[in-house]
Scaffold this motif. Structure first.
Motif, short mmCIF file in Angstrom:
data_model
loop_
_atom_site.label_atom_id
_atom_site.label_comp_id
_atom_site.label_asym_id
_atom_site.label_seq_id
_atom_site.Cartn_x
_atom_site.Cartn_y
_atom_site.Cartn_z
N ASP A 69 1.21 4.82 -2.34
CA ASP A 69 0.72 6.04 -1.69
C ASP A 69 1.01 7.34 -2.45
OD1 ASP A 69 -0.57 4.78 0.37
OD2 ASP A 69 0.99 5.19 1.87
N SER A 70 2.13 7.40 -3.15
CA SER A 70 2.49 8.65 -3.84
C SER A 70 1.70 8.85 -5.13
CB SER A 70 3.98 8.67 -4.16
OG SER A 70 4.73 8.70 -2.97
N HIS A 113 0.84 -1.21 0.00
CA HIS A 113 0.00 0.00 0.00
C HIS A 113 0.87 1.25 0.00
CE1 HIS A 113 -4.24 -1.22 0.36
NE2 HIS A 113 -3.73 -2.35 0.83
N GLN A 114 1.90 1.28 0.82
CA GLN A 114 2.77 2.45 0.91
C GLN A 114 3.52 2.70 -0.39
OE1 GLN A 114 5.08 1.53 4.39
NE2 GLN A 114 3.41 2.08 5.79
#
Length: 166
Positions: A81-82, A77-78
């Motif tokens: 994120d961007s 997920h991270q």
């Protein structure tokens, strides 16, 4: 009878158009994860991984991604994120992922975040050929672009961010 025939042909035409549409899929492995706690089974991205996630966003900045799929781990997920993505959907099963994309997202632009042991399997599940024999635990900089039409997929391999293999 006439209305039934018109409905049948309209439905048939709709499915033929949907089948002929090209779906674009980018498949990436999650960025570098924090390794300070070997007991942590769901680590966050490391500082290097956060930078790579930003690099991913820059690499795909001109693409208007419609939907993302991610395993339920923080690091996948991270990694996404961007990116500005309207919808992120968790997946646990590659076959169910492929079925979902082919059923509900034909003709869309999609990104899928996976792991070193699933990325190449995902490519094959969409009908593409493995562009590499394997991904190792040190392979973080590869991105695979699939152009899927029906049951056929063309695969292009690229690298983004700081090369992990110098």
């Amino acid at each position: 009878m006439k209305k039934s025939l018109i409905f049948f042909f309209a439905t048939f035409l709709f499915f033929q158009i949907a089948k002929a549409q090209t779906t674009e899929i980018w498949v990436v492995r999650h960025a570098e994860k924090e390794k300070s706690d070997s007991q942590d089974k769901n680590p966050n991205l490391s500082e290097e991984g956060k930078i790579r996630a930003g690099d991913l966003a820059r690499f795909l900045k001109k693409e208007n991604i419609d939907v993302a799929f991610s395993t339920p781990y923080k690091r996948t997920h991270q990694t996404l994120d961007s990116l500005v993505i309207p919808k992120v959907i968790n997946y646990n099963n590659i076959k169910a992922l492929v079925d979902s994309v082919k059923t509900s997202y034909t003709g869309k632009k999609i990104i899928i975040a996976g792991h070193s042991n699933t990325v190449l399997e995902i490519i094959e599940a969409f009908g593409g050929k493995r562009p590499r024999a394997e991904l190792t635990d040190d392979d973080y900089d590869f991105i695979f672009h699939l152009t899927v039409k029906g049951d056929k997929a063309k695969v292009k391999m690229d690298q983004y961010g700081v090369p992990h293999h110098l």
